[in-house]
Design a protein around this motif. Structure first.
Motif: not given
Length: 454
Positions: A242-261
């Motif tokens: 239920d991750t929220a939409l990222p605010e920035t492009g770099w936030d999008a990268v960080r969320q996609a690369r998160a180990a817990e995803r």
């Protein structure tokens, strides 16, 4: 399981009986047989007579209509006790008739293979039976009918190179000897593992090694999936976070690369009632980071290709292309899950044909007549990710991004410093909501709603 004919091998009829109690044998029309075969090979008639007396069979192959786990098919079974399960002219008659029967009845063909190859006593007449088998197999492929091979011990020579390796799904029994070269003609120092069921699995030539006690159930599931063609597209999987939409492009990268995803394995487990693997590129390669296969989702058959977050190897792309083309031929919808930083770009990948493999995957998606549904569940790294993306049915999760190239590499190409990577990520417009706005994706997929009170 013991054999009635010695040598510890299971007979053709025992192999059939282990799968089904419903088998109606067929026989092709009889043909006159020259004394001692087409070459006049002295003693050949006597050898055939002894083989018939020993096995109770007229030839090295029997075939008929059967039901496996309640599902109809044409079943072919090789009798290794009859001259080593070898292929001769009358074997070719039976195999050709079996393929024709499958075509006439619109049934899948299941072959239980155990053969030493072509029959020496018939010379080139035996060898050209491989052309007959190949032509008959091609006819079933053109008709959109599936072929499954079960490789028993041994499966060598022309039988492996036609009935076995030419099937859509290739299963093998544990420890079976499998290879084009039989034990008496291969190099003396050859690695025996390469000629085993397990070695062929590791090399991507076999889809699964199945214990005898699990074979009937596995075949039943494959028959269920491969005969459940339909025009409907594969439903889009629900997001598993239920991750929220990222605010920035770099936030999008960080969320996609998160180990817990959540990764592809979790998505496949949640999506399918059951699934079956399609392993390897049939060119000697596998990619553990690109699982492929087929299964049932809510009773609907779906073929899947998934990336698991690693750089995709050429063998992964070739496997994907093979599986997508199989789905297209059988009329099965395809689901692709995208999650990769990009295609593998090391020297080994280049030598293995990375560019050609990626091009082949693009071509398979582009040519598919069945609907392809795509969900980007993590990183969408450049062309290595886009090769698996549906041109018109791509969706994204909130914890994913899709980019022409990774922001760090984009900054390096543009001769920007590390401090500019985040701004570059924003400029690339790689967030899920950006992709929808740009028309690259249809929607941002959310998690499935929790069930309400009864």
């Amino acid at each position: 399981m013991s054999s009635a004919h010695g040598g510890g091998r299971v007979s053709a009829r025992e192999a059939v009986a282990a799968l089904t109690g419903s088998f109606t044998e067929h026989r092709p029309p009889g043909h006159p047989v020259r004394t001692d075969g087409p070459l006049g090979w002295s003693g050949y008639d006597d050898s055939r007579a002894r083989a018939a007396a020993r096995t109770g069979e007229e030839e090295s192959v029997l075939y008929g209509v059967a039901t496996v786990e309640g599902l109809p098919c044409v079943l072919v079974s090789f009798e290794f006790g009859f001259l080593g399960g070898s292929l001769g002219g009358r074997t070719g008659d039976r195999l050709e008739a079996a393929y024709a029967l499958a075509g006439e009845r619109r049934l899948p063909l299941v072959s239980l293979v155990a053969t030493g190859g072509s029959r020496m006593q018939e010379g080139m007449i035996a060898l050209i039976q491989l052309q007959r088998v190949a032509r008959a197999s091609a006819g079933l492929r053109a008709a959109g009918l599936p072929q499954i091979a079960v490789l028993r011990d041994p499966t060598t020579g022309g039988g492996w190179a036609t009935v076995g390796a030419g099937a859509d799904v290739v299963l093998a029994l544990p420890g079976a000897q499998i290879g084009f070269a039989g034990s008496r003609v291969r190099p003396a120092d050859a690695d025996p593992y390469a000629y085993s069921a397990e070695g062929q699995l590791a090399a991507g030539h076999v889809d699964a090694v199945v214990p005898p006690g699990e074979l009937a159930g596995t075949l039943g599931r494959w028959l269920t999936v491969l005969t459940a063609a339909g025009p409907a597209a594969a439903p889009v999987p629900a997001a598993l976070s239920d991750t929220a939409l990222p605010e920035t492009g770099w936030d999008a990268v960080r969320q996609a690369r998160a180990a817990e995803r959540p990764r592809a394995g979790a998505y496949l487990d949640a999506y399918f009632d059951f699934r079956l693997p399609l392993n390897g590129d049939r060119c000697g390669g596998t990619d553990p980071g690109m699982p492929c296969g087929a299964g049932l989702h809510g009773g609907q058959a779906v073929v899947y290709v998934a990336q698991c977050g690693t750089a995709t190897r050429p063998a992964g792309y070739r496997t994907a292309a093979r599986v997508i083309r199989l789905a297209d031929r059988l009329g099965l919808p395809v689901l692709t899950l995208i999650d990769t930083p990009g295609a593998a770009n090391d020297a080994e990948a280049e030598r293995a044909g990375a560019g050609a493999a990626i091009a082949d995957t693009f071509a398979a998606i582009a040519a598919a007549r069945v609907p392809v549904t795509t969900l980007v569940i993590g990183e969408g790294g450049s062309g290595g990710a886009l090769a698996l993306a549906s041109p018109d049915r791509t969706h994204v999760t909130a914890d994913s991004y899709f980019s022409v190239i990774a922001p760090e590499l984009a900054a390096a190409i543009l001769k920007r410093g590390p401090e500019d990577v985040r701004a570059t990520a924003d400029q690339l417009r790689i967030r899920p909501q950006d992709l929808v706005e740009l028309g690259v994706a249809r929607s941002v997929v959310g998690p499935a709603p929790l069930p309400g009170p009864p």
